[in-house]
Design an enzyme around this catalytic site. Structure first.
Site, PDB file in Angstrom:
ATOM      1  N   HIS A 140       0.937  -1.315   0.164  1.00 29.53           N
ATOM      2  CA  HIS A 140      -0.076   0.149  -0.023  1.00 29.53           C
ATOM      3  C   HIS A 140       0.826   1.320   0.073  1.00 29.53           C
ATOM      4  O   HIS A 140       0.433   2.560   0.331  1.00 29.53           O
ATOM      5  CB  HIS A 140      -0.816   0.014   1.144  1.00 29.53           C
ATOM      6  CG  HIS A 140      -1.995  -1.015   1.196  1.00 29.53           C
ATOM      7  ND1 HIS A 140      -2.668  -1.530   2.119  1.00 29.53           N
ATOM      8  CD2 HIS A 140      -2.448  -1.900   0.015  1.00 29.53           C
ATOM      9  CE1 HIS A 140      -3.476  -2.493   1.868  1.00 29.53           C
ATOM     10  NE2 HIS A 140      -3.166  -2.743   0.685  1.00 29.53           N
ATOM     11  N   CYS A 148       5.220  12.963  -7.650  1.00 29.57           N
ATOM     12  CA  CYS A 148       4.451  13.931  -8.491  1.00 29.57           C
ATOM     13  C   CYS A 148       3.147  13.064  -8.944  1.00 29.57           C
ATOM     14  O   CYS A 148       3.388  11.953  -9.493  1.00 29.57           O
ATOM     15  CB  CYS A 148       5.377  14.292  -9.817  1.00 29.57           C
ATOM     16  SG  CYS A 148       3.973  15.450 -10.733  1.00 29.57           S
TER      17      CYS A 148
HETATM   18  N1  APR Z   1      -1.133  -7.200  17.752  1.00 30.07           N
HETATM   19  C1  APR Z   1      -1.784  -7.823  16.775  1.00 30.07           C
HETATM   20  N2  APR Z   1      -2.922  -7.439  16.229  1.00 30.07           N
HETATM   21  C2  APR Z   1      -3.383  -6.390  16.620  1.00 30.07           C
HETATM   22  C3  APR Z   1      -2.882  -5.467  17.869  1.00 30.07           C
HETATM   23  C4  APR Z   1      -1.590  -5.983  18.451  1.00 30.07           C
HETATM   24  N3  APR Z   1      -1.307  -5.465  19.255  1.00 30.07           N
HETATM   25  N4  APR Z   1      -3.702  -4.568  18.052  1.00 30.07           N
HETATM   26  C5  APR Z   1      -4.765  -4.642  16.915  1.00 30.07           C
HETATM   27  N5  APR Z   1      -4.593  -5.813  16.301  1.00 30.07           N
HETATM   28  C6  APR Z   1      -5.380  -5.954  15.267  1.00 30.07           C
HETATM   29  C7  APR Z   1      -6.945  -5.883  15.391  1.00 30.07           C
HETATM   30  O1  APR Z   1      -7.357  -6.757  15.898  1.00 30.07           O
HETATM   31  C8  APR Z   1      -7.217  -5.710  13.746  1.00 30.07           C
HETATM   32  O2  APR Z   1      -7.733  -6.878  13.505  1.00 30.07           O
HETATM   33  O3  APR Z   1      -4.868  -5.336  14.051  1.00 30.07           O
HETATM   34  C9  APR Z   1      -5.965  -5.286  13.053  1.00 30.07           C
HETATM   35  C10 APR Z   1      -6.047  -3.880  12.456  1.00 30.07           C
HETATM   36  O4  APR Z   1      -6.833  -4.113  11.297  1.00 30.07           O
HETATM   37  P1  APR Z   1      -6.929  -2.857  10.594  1.00 30.07           P
HETATM   38  O5  APR Z   1      -7.055  -1.584  11.137  1.00 30.07           O
HETATM   39  O6  APR Z   1      -8.259  -2.911   9.448  1.00 30.07           O
HETATM   40  O7  APR Z   1      -5.885  -2.633   9.651  1.00 30.07           O
HETATM   41  P2  APR Z   1      -5.390  -3.529   8.314  1.00 30.07           P
HETATM   42  O8  APR Z   1      -5.836  -4.612   8.344  1.00 30.07           O
HETATM   43  O9  APR Z   1      -3.823  -3.335   8.299  1.00 30.07           O
HETATM   44  O10 APR Z   1      -5.999  -2.439   7.099  1.00 30.07           O
HETATM   45  C11 APR Z   1      -5.645  -2.898   5.821  1.00 30.07           C
HETATM   46  O11 APR Z   1      -6.794  -0.845   5.080  1.00 30.07           O
HETATM   47  O12 APR Z   1      -7.254   1.400   5.833  1.00 30.07           O
HETATM   48  C12 APR Z   1      -6.827   0.520   4.734  1.00 30.07           C
HETATM   49  O13 APR Z   1      -4.701   1.007   3.503  1.00 30.07           O
HETATM   50  C13 APR Z   1      -5.227   0.939   4.785  1.00 30.07           C
HETATM   51  O14 APR Z   1      -3.416  -0.999   4.943  1.00 30.07           O
HETATM   52  C14 APR Z   1      -4.579  -0.732   5.519  1.00 30.07           C
HETATM   53  C15 APR Z   1      -5.831  -1.501   5.070  1.00 30.07           C
END
Ligand code: APR
Length: 277
Positions: A140, A148
């Site tokens: 990502h 640019c």
């Molecule tokens: N250790 C492990 N996992 C954790 C912890 C921790 N300390 N704290 C939170 N989590 C988990 C949550 O339970 C959740 O399942 O991390 C996950 C975060 O999920 P999202 O917030 O949805 O993030 P992500 O999966 O990386 O999102 C994917 O979405 O918004 C877009 O481009 C952005 O790269 C991102 C993509």
């Protein structure tokens, strides 16, 4: 075979005691120790313990406080470039002030123990690299690689972003070659993933024998489909996440706990007595 292994006691557990951590399921240790090709796939949760908010965690997630449609799409940048650029500079400052946590370090250590290793991340921060991981595949994009929006030339962004507690409006700089706006180096909703990174991630998932999925809700495509690619290739899939996710059903094993606790324990229990390869 789908097994939810006994949960590893964590900080969320009121009577958690680090000295009494439940040993990790020996089958996970065995399969990881015997692995020849390992893929680690990470999301925002791996940086949560470094103080970088995730996107979807209740109350704390960025998308709980900010509207993704207002900030993370090409249309948002067209509509209000100063709002979007300011928000990403605010996030860049937060990353700069953060430090890699034990999860990032455990992944960098894990890489030294397996013959073939690939680290694929959805994160736009550089905490994996600052923990010593090399050749990180950023699906990502990266906050530190703006370019640019027109000629796509990279832009040498000042090392230190403006420091502010709140995201403020900042006009994006202009490209010195074509004069167009410089945009954050991240992939926005509705945009294609960088081809090379996607092909490298897909290839690694297709040929791995262990796929370790850490700190992602597994909701955002096409990144989340990497787990299915690994499952279809017959890999053992291991998830580390304190909360249920969209991928629970595809996992061979799930370790319910914070990555900063579980991953160092996993690495220690798997290789404590084994020399680095
Ligand atoms: N250790 C492990 N996992 C954790 C912890 C921790 N300390 N704290 C939170 N989590 C988990 C949550 O339970 C959740 O399942 O991390 C996950 C975060 O999920 P999202 O917030 O949805 O993030 P992500 O999966 O990386 O999102 C994917 O979405 O918004 C877009 O481009 C952005 O790269 C991102 C993509």
């Amino acid at each position: 075979m789908k097994v939810l292994s006994r949960s590893v006691r964590t900080r969320y557990d009121p009577d958690w005691n680090p000295l009494q951590m439940t040993p990790i399921d020996p089958r996970i240790v065995q399969v990881l120790r015997a692995a020849t090709r390992v893929v680690v796939f990470t999301g925002a949760g791996v940086s949560a313990e470094s103080g970088i908010p995730t996107f979807r965690d209740k109350q704390t997630g960025l998308w709980e406080k900010f509207d993704a449609a207002e900030l993370a799409t090409p249309y948002a940048f067209e509509r209000d470039p100063a709002l979007v650029w300011g928000w990403y500079e605010w996030r860049r400052a937060a990353v700069q002030n953060a430090k890699p946590n034990p999860a990032h370090h455990a992944i960098a250590t894990l890489a030294n123990h397996v013959p073939q290793f690939a680290l694929v991340t959805q994160n736009v921060d550089d905490l994996h690299e600052r923990a010593g991981s090399r050749d990180v595949v950023h699906l990502h994009g990266e906050l530190c690689r703006p370019h640019c929006e027109n000629c796509r030339r990279p832009y040498a962004i000042p090392e230190i972003p403006p420091q502010s507690s709140q995201a403020g409006r900042i006009n994006p700089p202009r490209c010195e070659f074509c004069g167009a706006k410089i945009r954050p180096g991240v992939v926005w909703f509705g945009e294609r993933l960088p081809e090379q990174q996607w092909l490298a991630a897909r290839d690694a998932a297709k040929h791995c024998d262990v796929f370790l999925c850490v700190g992602t809700s597994s909701l955002v495509q096409p990144a989340a489909s990497l787990t299915d690619i690994a499952v279809n290739a017959g890999a053992t899939t291991i998830q580390v996440n304190p909360n249920p996710t969209g991928a629970d059903g595809s996992m061979t094993f799930t370790l319910r706990g914070p990555a900063g606790t579980v991953l160092p324990q996993l690495v220690a229990e798997t290789w404590a007595a084994v020399n680095v390869r």
